[in-house]
Design an enzyme around this catalytic site. Structure first.
Site, PDB file in Angstrom:
ATOM      1  CD  GLU A  43      -2.382   1.260   2.747  1.00  0.00           C
ATOM      2  OE1 GLU A  43      -3.705   1.638   2.704  1.00  0.00           O
ATOM      3  OE2 GLU A  43      -2.089   0.327   3.756  1.00  0.00           O
ATOM      4  CE  LYS A 109      -7.699   1.366   3.562  1.00  0.00           C
ATOM      5  NZ  LYS A 109      -6.370   1.890   4.244  1.00  0.00           N
ATOM      6  CB  CYS A 143      -4.405  -1.913   4.282  1.00  0.00           C
ATOM      7  SG  CYS A 143      -3.384  -1.728   6.067  1.00  0.00           S
TER       8      CYS A 143
END
Length: 259
Positions: A43, A109, A143
């Site tokens: 990331e 995200k 993540c």
């Protein structure tokens, strides 16, 4: 169907230095030319997990994606990861899959890490990304998304490989290790988790724990903790299809709608 070769790039990140990170990463991956199909970065690989979005963001046509397109074409493999992006005066922790053909796919995200201030610096995405590449369907998440099984759910085997790119601190390593296996088992798919190593300017330590896991929850990779290294592994679609046919738990999943 041919195997898919995936290279997990577990490495450190130089804080807020795009130029140096891009140079370091190219030096690492050019050796993979001819030996892999998909390279996966951690990331925010050009900056570290950083909340200074206004300073570090760039567009999809900026230096980072332009260079990755060049790498993908030159070395003939796809590349996945995330970077800090800006669009319409909003900032995103934006995942990408860039194919050797030049095609670009992006994912913003969904689950921002409020505990770390991410909600104050970024906007949340609303659409999942699934890319077909070499006859494999690949889903890319980022993540903190790992903690949310509903968002990760594989409906009717719509994807074969689930990728998580991450900056996941060592203090929560057990959670990372456990949830990667859980997502593989419950979604009957391969899971590829790539996490960074080293220490950032916020004094957070990252141990890595990057892994490739099959649909039965077996870890296929052998990447040492804290090691700055790359591992390339092959996964087999026929093996996955046979398992899904012999044990079709995916047919019994609950229907739901994400608002």
């Amino acid at each position: 169907m041919p195997d898919l070769r995936i290279s997990l790039v577990q490495t450190s990140i130089v804080w807020e230095n795009k130029k140096e990170n891009l140079s370091i990463y190219e030096g690492k991956i050019k050796q993979l030319a001819g030996n892999t199909d998909l390279v996966v970065f951690p990331e925010m690989f050009t900056t570290g997990f950083n909340m200074d979005s206004a300073l570090l963001a760039e567009s999809n046509d900026g230096e980072t994606i332009s260079l990755i397109k060049k790498w993908a074409k030159t070395y003939d493999f796809a590349i996945a990861g995330s970077f800090i992006a800006c669009e319409n005066e909003n900032y995103f922790n934006r995942g990408f899959i860039i194919l050797p053909s030049g095609e670009s796919f992006f994912y913003d995200k969904r689950h921002l890490f409020a505990f770390g201030g991410e909600t104050e610096s970024f906007s949340s995405g609303s659409k999942r990304l699934i890319v077909n590449y070499k006859e494999w369907n690949i889903c890319l998440l980022i993540c903190y998304d790992l903690r949310f099984p509903v968002w990760s759910r594989n409906i009717d085997n719509e994807y074969d490989v689930l990728i998580y790119v991450a900056s996941w601190p060592e203090s929560r390593q057990l959670v990372w290790d456990t949830l990667l296996k859980s997502r593989a088992i419950e979604n009957q798919c391969y899971v590829c988790g790539v996490n960074r190593v080293g220490k950032d300017n916020m004094s957070l330590i990252y141990a890595g724990g990057s892994a490739l896991i099959n649909a039965k929850g077996n870890v296929l990779s052998n990447i040492p903790m804290h090691a700055d290294c790359i591992e390339t592994l092959s996964i087999n679609k026929d093996e996955l299809d046979i398992f899904r046919q012999k044990f079709p738990a995916w047919r019994d999943t609950d229907n739901f709608t994400i608002l």
